[in-house]
Design an enzyme around this catalytic site. Structure first.
Site, PDB file in Angstrom:
ATOM      1  N   TYR A 115      14.922  30.595   8.965  1.00 48.96           N
ATOM      2  CA  TYR A 115      13.687  31.215   9.459  1.00 48.96           C
ATOM      3  C   TYR A 115      13.707  31.298  10.977  1.00 48.96           C
ATOM      4  O   TYR A 115      14.086  30.336  11.656  1.00 48.96           O
ATOM      5  CB  TYR A 115      12.478  30.398   9.028  1.00 48.96           C
ATOM      6  N   LYS A 162       0.842  -1.203   0.000  1.00 51.45           N
ATOM      7  CA  LYS A 162       0.000   0.000   0.000  1.00 51.45           C
ATOM      8  C   LYS A 162       0.875   1.250   0.000  1.00 51.45           C
ATOM      9  O   LYS A 162       2.067   1.177   0.322  1.00 51.45           O
ATOM     10  CB  LYS A 162      -0.909  -0.025   1.237  1.00 51.45           C
TER      11      LYS A 162
HETATM   12  C1  LIG Z   1      -0.195  -1.898   6.902  1.00 50.21           C
HETATM   13  C2  LIG Z   1      -0.716  -3.215   7.351  1.00 50.21           C
HETATM   14  C3  LIG Z   1       0.147  -4.314   7.503  1.00 50.21           C
HETATM   15  C4  LIG Z   1       1.639  -4.198   7.408  1.00 50.21           C
HETATM   16  O1  LIG Z   1       2.162  -3.714   8.610  1.00 50.21           O
HETATM   17  P1  LIG Z   1       3.732  -3.611   8.877  1.00 50.21           P
HETATM   18  O2  LIG Z   1       3.830  -3.207  10.285  1.00 50.21           O
HETATM   19  O3  LIG Z   1       4.236  -2.574   7.928  1.00 50.21           O
HETATM   20  O4  LIG Z   1       4.312  -4.941   8.590  1.00 50.21           O
HETATM   21  C5  LIG Z   1      -0.418  -5.546   7.787  1.00 50.21           C
HETATM   22  N1  LIG Z   1      -1.747  -5.689   7.952  1.00 50.21           N
HETATM   23  C6  LIG Z   1      -2.593  -4.644   7.846  1.00 50.21           C
HETATM   24  C7  LIG Z   1      -4.045  -4.858   8.055  1.00 50.21           C
HETATM   25  C8  LIG Z   1      -2.110  -3.373   7.560  1.00 50.21           C
HETATM   26  O5  LIG Z   1      -2.952  -2.340   7.494  1.00 50.21           O
END
Ligand SMILES: *Cc1c(COP(=O)(O)O)cnc(C)c1O
Length: 367
Positions: free
Chosen positions: A261, A40
């Site tokens: 800044y 994702k």
């Molecule tokens: C993002 C996500 C993962 C992956 O998590 P990590 O900590 O990056 O391994 C796994 N399961 C779900 C449901 C997620 O939303």
């Protein structure tokens, strides 16, 4: 020393072999459970279109995205036998498109279960989907009562195609947290309502907990991308990204001069300062003003003053004059400064650093 770049900006190098090595290392730890890759948010900012096929080459066949559009974009790049799950669920109005594309929604509510049932009923062959049960995180998924209802309704619906029942751990990054055990027990109890599905509970942190958490599939994200969620688990997680930014100006600052800044970067002694071409618009956290650092070889170069939108200043007084030139790249993430270190300095987590890395970088995928 001259380093040229078409755009003259920061450079991000992504090591695909390191990502595959992390995949293999995790797979070895959780075997016989396979590892699914969470890709994702553009594979946590590292380029899902490169990362996903590379992981498929290493044998990965299960992938998770957050949105249907992410799945549709990546599907043509993956082998025909790969499966893509959409973690954020079945958005209203996308049911037919999702089913027709053979992309598996993660059904998170009774409403989603019922809308999916309607679509599946109109099709000849079953379409795969996952069901998420909430076991204590109170984010996505069916409550215990809803899981009961779903199980009863689905028993009467042939061909629902629920092939995966999953839940998500809230505190897997802390092996000592008692909620891990509570979620495990709740998951065992509730998943028994769906005896024909494969089960999945663990993310990267869960993969490094003991084998009871692994079930039939581990969903790994951050560990593939090089941030060990737990350091003491006996798994070597390889560095996958290097980030460097070029010096765009070198200047001498007199004692008492302000800098940046708010003029917060002043000091009572003369200094050499290099201005780097990276700023918070590139996702480099503004919180690193007057706290973070860049590196030249082993030499730590503290960030002085606030981080600007497109630049920041580092103190380079300790570098030899002849090293310092416009175009020289300094390390921001790499062998001397880990992603974890940057995240800690910025008061955030590696996930946020990675997913915010800027669009203006020149990105290179190696291996
Ligand atoms: C993002 C996500 C993962 C992956 O998590 P990590 O900590 O990056 O391994 C796994 N399961 C779900 C449901 C997620 O939303």
């Amino acid at each position: 020393m001259q380093h040229q770049d078409a755009g003259g900006g920061a450079r991000l190098t992504i090591d695909l072999e390191a990502i595959r090595a992390n995949y293999r290392a995790l797979a070895a730890v959780v075997a016989p459970a396979p590892v699914g890759a969470v890709i994702k948010a553009d594979a946590y900012g590292l380029g899902a279109a490169r990362v996903a096929p590379s992981l498929a080459e290493a044998g990965c066949r299960t992938f998770f995205v957050a949105m249907l559009d992410e799945a549709l974009a990546l599907q043509p790049l993956l082998p025909a036998d790969a499966r893509l799950y959409v973690l954020n669920g079945l958005a209203p109005g996308t049911e037919a498109e999702c089913a027709a594309a053979g992309i598996a929604p993660v059904l998170n509510s009774l409403a989603q279960v019922r809308r999916w049932q309607d679509v599946v009923a109109q099709r000849r062959e079953p379409v795969a989907a996952a069901l998420q049960i909430d076991t204590g995180m109170s984010r996505l998924g069916l409550s215990a009562g809803e899981a009961d209802v779903a199980a009863r309704e689905m028993a009467g619906a042939a061909g629902m195609g629920i092939d995966l029942v999953m839940s998500h751990l809230a505190c897997a990054d802390d092996p000592a947290d008692p909620s891990n055990q509570r979620q495990l027990e709740a998951f065992r109890r509730l998943s028994a309502l769906f005896p024909n599905a494969r089960l999945s509970l663990a993310n990267s942190g869960g993969a490094l907990l003991d084998a009871r958490f692994h079930f039939a599939l581990v969903r790994a994200g951050i560990a593939l991308y090089g941030a060990p969620p737990i350091s003491a688990a006996g798994v070597t997680i390889a560095l996958t990204v290097q980030l460097s930014a070029p010096i765009i100006q070198v200047r001498t600052i007199a004692a008492g001069d302000g800098l940046g800044y708010g003029l917060t970067g002043g000091a009572d002694h003369e200094r050499q300062v290099a201005i780097l071409g990276i700023g918070y618009a590139d996702g480099w956290p503004r919180q690193l003003g007057n706290t973070g650092a860049a590196y030249h070889r082993r030499v730590r170069l503290p960030i002085v003053g606030r981080v600007s939108m497109d630049s920041l200043a580092v103190d380079v007084t300790m570098l030899a004059e002849e090293v310092l030139c416009e175009g020289l790249h300094l390390e921001l993430i790499g062998p001397n400064q880990s992603l974890d270190q940057v995240a800690r300095d910025a008061g955030t987590i590696p996930y946020e650093i990675l997913t915010r890395l800027g669009r203006r970088f020149s990105r290179t995928w190696v291996n």
